[in-house]
Design a protein around this motif. Structure first.
Motif, PDB file in Angstrom:
ATOM      1  N   ARG A  55       0.833  -1.208   0.000  1.00  0.00           N
ATOM      2  CA  ARG A  55       0.000   0.000   0.000  1.00  0.00           C
ATOM      3  C   ARG A  55       0.864   1.252   0.000  1.00  0.00           C
ATOM      4  NH1 ARG A  55      -3.390   0.700   4.634  1.00  0.00           N
ATOM      5  NH2 ARG A  55      -4.262   2.443   3.501  1.00  0.00           N
ATOM      6  N   CYS A  56       1.899   1.238   0.817  1.00  0.00           N
ATOM      7  CA  CYS A  56       2.769   2.404   0.927  1.00  0.00           C
ATOM      8  C   CYS A  56       3.542   2.627  -0.383  1.00  0.00           C
ATOM      9  CB  CYS A  56       3.726   2.209   2.099  1.00  0.00           C
ATOM     10  SG  CYS A  56       4.627   3.698   2.544  1.00  0.00           S
ATOM     11  N   LEU A  57       4.104   1.564  -0.949  1.00  0.00           N
ATOM     12  CA  LEU A  57       4.832   1.680  -2.217  1.00  0.00           C
ATOM     13  C   LEU A  57       3.929   2.227  -3.317  1.00  0.00           C
ATOM     14  CD1 LEU A  57       6.848  -1.659  -2.293  1.00  0.00           C
ATOM     15  CD2 LEU A  57       7.830   0.632  -2.474  1.00  0.00           C
ATOM     16  N   LEU A  58       2.748   1.645  -3.440  1.00  0.00           N
ATOM     17  CA  LEU A  58       1.845   2.052  -4.513  1.00  0.00           C
ATOM     18  C   LEU A  58       1.318   3.468  -4.295  1.00  0.00           C
ATOM     19  CD1 LEU A  58       0.000  -1.337  -5.084  1.00  0.00           C
ATOM     20  CD2 LEU A  58       1.858  -0.340  -6.432  1.00  0.00           C
ATOM     21  N   THR A  59       1.098   3.839  -3.051  1.00  0.00           N
ATOM     22  CA  THR A  59       0.657   5.201  -2.747  1.00  0.00           C
ATOM     23  C   THR A  59       1.749   6.204  -3.097  1.00  0.00           C
ATOM     24  OG1 THR A  59      -0.828   4.435  -0.999  1.00  0.00           O
ATOM     25  CG2 THR A  59      -0.156   6.738  -0.916  1.00  0.00           C
ATOM     26  N   LEU A  60       2.979   5.908  -2.672  1.00  0.00           N
ATOM     27  CA  LEU A  60       4.090   6.806  -2.974  1.00  0.00           C
ATOM     28  C   LEU A  60       4.347   6.901  -4.475  1.00  0.00           C
ATOM     29  CD1 LEU A  60       6.585   5.911  -0.123  1.00  0.00           C
ATOM     30  CD2 LEU A  60       5.515   8.133  -0.519  1.00  0.00           C
ATOM     31  N   SER A  61       4.162   5.791  -5.194  1.00  0.00           N
ATOM     32  CA  SER A  61       4.410   5.834  -6.641  1.00  0.00           C
ATOM     33  C   SER A  61       3.380   6.724  -7.334  1.00  0.00           C
ATOM     34  CB  SER A  61       4.436   4.438  -7.252  1.00  0.00           C
ATOM     35  OG  SER A  61       3.152   3.873  -7.302  1.00  0.00           O
ATOM     36  N   GLY A  62       2.188   6.820  -6.758  1.00  0.00           N
ATOM     37  CA  GLY A  62       1.158   7.671  -7.336  1.00  0.00           C
ATOM     38  C   GLY A  62       1.272   9.130  -6.929  1.00  0.00           C
ATOM     39  N   LEU A  63       1.801   9.379  -5.728  1.00  0.00           N
ATOM     40  CA  LEU A  63       1.867  10.737  -5.193  1.00  0.00           C
ATOM     41  C   LEU A  63       3.188  11.435  -5.447  1.00  0.00           C
ATOM     42  CD1 LEU A  63       0.353  10.365  -1.610  1.00  0.00           C
ATOM     43  CD2 LEU A  63      -0.689  11.479  -3.573  1.00  0.00           C
ATOM     44  N   GLY A  64       4.260  10.689  -5.448  1.00  0.00           N
ATOM     45  CA  GLY A  64       5.573  11.311  -5.444  1.00  0.00           C
ATOM     46  C   GLY A  64       5.943  11.660  -4.015  1.00  0.00           C
ATOM     47  N   PRO A  65       7.004  12.446  -3.819  1.00  0.00           N
ATOM     48  CA  PRO A  65       7.425  12.787  -2.458  1.00  0.00           C
ATOM     49  C   PRO A  65       6.283  13.431  -1.663  1.00  0.00           C
ATOM     50  CG  PRO A  65       9.067  13.473  -4.051  1.00  0.00           C
ATOM     51  CD  PRO A  65       7.857  13.043  -4.829  1.00  0.00           C
ATOM     52  N   VAL A  66       6.140  13.001  -0.414  1.00  0.00           N
ATOM     53  CA  VAL A  66       5.051  13.476   0.435  1.00  0.00           C
ATOM     54  C   VAL A  66       5.554  13.510   1.878  1.00  0.00           C
ATOM     55  CG1 VAL A  66       4.067  11.156   0.772  1.00  0.00           C
ATOM     56  CG2 VAL A  66       2.585  13.137   0.944  1.00  0.00           C
ATOM     57  N   SER A  67       4.966  14.378   2.682  1.00  0.00           N
ATOM     58  CA  SER A  67       5.380  14.425   4.086  1.00  0.00           C
ATOM     59  C   SER A  67       4.927  13.140   4.789  1.00  0.00           C
ATOM     60  CB  SER A  67       4.786  15.648   4.797  1.00  0.00           C
ATOM     61  OG  SER A  67       3.406  15.465   5.041  1.00  0.00           O
ATOM     62  N   GLN A  68       5.728  12.743   5.768  1.00  0.00           N
ATOM     63  CA  GLN A  68       5.413  11.527   6.511  1.00  0.00           C
ATOM     64  C   GLN A  68       4.066  11.680   7.217  1.00  0.00           C
ATOM     65  OE1 GLN A  68       8.806   9.814   8.416  1.00  0.00           O
ATOM     66  NE2 GLN A  68       7.581   8.752   9.950  1.00  0.00           N
ATOM     67  N   ARG A  69       3.784  12.858   7.706  1.00  0.00           N
ATOM     68  CA  ARG A  69       2.512  13.131   8.381  1.00  0.00           C
ATOM     69  C   ARG A  69       1.338  12.935   7.417  1.00  0.00           C
ATOM     70  NH1 ARG A  69       3.283  18.198  11.280  1.00  0.00           N
ATOM     71  NH2 ARG A  69       4.143  16.802  12.826  1.00  0.00           N
ATOM     72  N   ARG A  70       1.478  13.476   6.200  1.00  0.00           N
ATOM     73  CA  ARG A  70       0.410  13.357   5.188  1.00  0.00           C
ATOM     74  C   ARG A  70       0.250  11.906   4.746  1.00  0.00           C
ATOM     75  NH1 ARG A  70      -4.212  14.236   3.283  1.00  0.00           N
ATOM     76  NH2 ARG A  70      -4.428  14.492   1.056  1.00  0.00           N
ATOM     77  N   LEU A  71       1.366  11.190   4.599  1.00  0.00           N
ATOM     78  CA  LEU A  71       1.314   9.780   4.195  1.00  0.00           C
ATOM     79  C   LEU A  71       0.567   8.955   5.240  1.00  0.00           C
ATOM     80  CD1 LEU A  71       2.122   7.634   2.120  1.00  0.00           C
ATOM     81  CD2 LEU A  71       4.319   7.423   3.314  1.00  0.00           C
ATOM     82  N   ALA A  72       0.805   9.218   6.515  1.00  0.00           N
ATOM     83  CA  ALA A  72       0.091   8.507   7.579  1.00  0.00           C
ATOM     84  C   ALA A  72      -1.415   8.751   7.456  1.00  0.00           C
ATOM     85  CB  ALA A  72       0.594   8.944   8.949  1.00  0.00           C
ATOM     86  N   ALA A  73      -1.788   9.999   7.159  1.00  0.00           N
ATOM     87  CA  ALA A  73      -3.213  10.330   7.015  1.00  0.00           C
ATOM     88  C   ALA A  73      -3.807   9.621   5.798  1.00  0.00           C
ATOM     89  CB  ALA A  73      -3.388  11.841   6.900  1.00  0.00           C
ATOM     90  N   ILE A  74      -3.086   9.615   4.693  1.00  0.00           N
ATOM     91  CA  ILE A  74      -3.583   8.976   3.471  1.00  0.00           C
ATOM     92  C   ILE A  74      -3.768   7.477   3.681  1.00  0.00           C
ATOM     93  CG2 ILE A  74      -2.935   8.335   1.105  1.00  0.00           C
ATOM     94  CD1 ILE A  74      -1.563  11.137   0.958  1.00  0.00           C
ATOM     95  N   LEU A  75      -2.780   6.846   4.341  1.00  0.00           N
ATOM     96  CA  LEU A  75      -2.853   5.397   4.558  1.00  0.00           C
ATOM     97  C   LEU A  75      -3.781   5.033   5.715  1.00  0.00           C
ATOM     98  CD1 LEU A  75       0.920   4.490   4.103  1.00  0.00           C
ATOM     99  CD2 LEU A  75      -0.946   4.096   2.480  1.00  0.00           C
ATOM    100  N   GLY A  76      -4.143   6.029   6.521  1.00  0.00           N
ATOM    101  CA  GLY A  76      -5.040   5.778   7.645  1.00  0.00           C
ATOM    102  C   GLY A  76      -4.395   4.960   8.751  1.00  0.00           C
ATOM    103  N   ILE A  77      -3.096   5.216   8.996  1.00  0.00           N
ATOM    104  CA  ILE A  77      -2.403   4.494  10.066  1.00  0.00           C
ATOM    105  C   ILE A  77      -1.737   5.488  11.001  1.00  0.00           C
ATOM    106  CG2 ILE A  77      -2.048   2.409   8.702  1.00  0.00           C
ATOM    107  CD1 ILE A  77       0.822   3.226   8.229  1.00  0.00           C
ATOM    108  N   ARG A  78      -1.429   5.010  12.212  1.00  0.00           N
ATOM    109  CA  ARG A  78      -0.790   5.861  13.216  1.00  0.00           C
ATOM    110  C   ARG A  78       0.625   6.210  12.777  1.00  0.00           C
ATOM    111  NH1 ARG A  78       0.371   3.517  17.895  1.00  0.00           N
ATOM    112  NH2 ARG A  78       0.456   1.508  16.887  1.00  0.00           N
ATOM    113  N   SER A  79       1.088   7.352  13.202  1.00  0.00           N
ATOM    114  CA  SER A  79       2.428   7.827  12.861  1.00  0.00           C
ATOM    115  C   SER A  79       3.499   6.824  13.294  1.00  0.00           C
ATOM    116  CB  SER A  79       2.667   9.190  13.513  1.00  0.00           C
ATOM    117  OG  SER A  79       3.929   9.670  13.176  1.00  0.00           O
ATOM    118  N   ALA A  80       3.350   6.259  14.487  1.00  0.00           N
ATOM    119  CA  ALA A  80       4.332   5.290  14.984  1.00  0.00           C
ATOM    120  C   ALA A  80       4.368   4.039  14.106  1.00  0.00           C
ATOM    121  CB  ALA A  80       4.015   4.913  16.429  1.00  0.00           C
ATOM    122  N   SER A  81       3.192   3.574  13.665  1.00  0.00           N
ATOM    123  CA  SER A  81       3.132   2.402  12.783  1.00  0.00           C
ATOM    124  C   SER A  81       3.791   2.702  11.449  1.00  0.00           C
ATOM    125  CB  SER A  81       1.683   1.975  12.554  1.00  0.00           C
ATOM    126  OG  SER A  81       1.077   1.624  13.772  1.00  0.00           O
TER     127      SER A  81
END
Length: 145
Positions: A36-62
């Motif tokens: 999920r993370c690989l495919l999301t990043l491939s579609g978005l390009g560089p993104v903040s870790q905070r925003r990626l956590a929100a997009i993936l719907g997971i906790r920052s620590a996870s």
């Protein structure tokens, strides 16, 4: 159908599709978060870790744990956010892009199943709609940085 119902339907279809992909693809079942993370990043390009956590719907620590594993494999790089020292920017490396492409190829069977319900004109319209939504989110992300 009102907007709330439409969004709920979209999320239901995405959830069911993901569950079917995981059931039908061992690579996804054993690395679902990484896929999920690989495919999301491939579609978005560089993104903040905070925003990626929100997009993936997971906790920052996870997400930090997941990204650590991906970084060890050489799939991503994290660099300090240029404007917010409390977070990092996450981007795929060339190895990460290649892995995302490999996993996307593995998903092609599931894609065919997902789109089998649509006629060619419906697929084209669906593609245009999804592209418009993606552009909208990319524009919002640009303003978030």
């Amino acid at each position: 159908m009102d907007d709330r119902e439409l969004v709920e339907l979209f999320h239901d279809v995405a959830r069911i599709s993901h569950q079917r992909e995981v059931r039908n693809n061992d690579a996804l079942a054993h690395g679902s978060g990484q896929s999920r993370c690989l495919l999301t990043l491939s579609g978005l390009g560089p993104v903040s870790q905070r925003r990626l956590a929100a997009i993936l719907g997971i906790r920052s620590a996870s997400l930090s744990e997941l990204l650590g594993k991906m970084e060890t494999r050489g799939w991503i790089v994290r660099t300090p956010h240029p404007e917010d020292g409390r977070t990092y920017m996450v981007a795929l490396t060339e190895e990460g892009k290649a892995e995302a492409m490999r996993r996307r190829s593995a998903d092609n069977g599931a894609s065919g199943e997902l789109l089998a319900a649509l006629t060619k004109p419906q697929r084209e319209q669906f593609g245009e709609i999804l592209a418009a939504i993606k552009r909208h989110y990319q524009e919002l992300d640009r303003h978030d940085h």
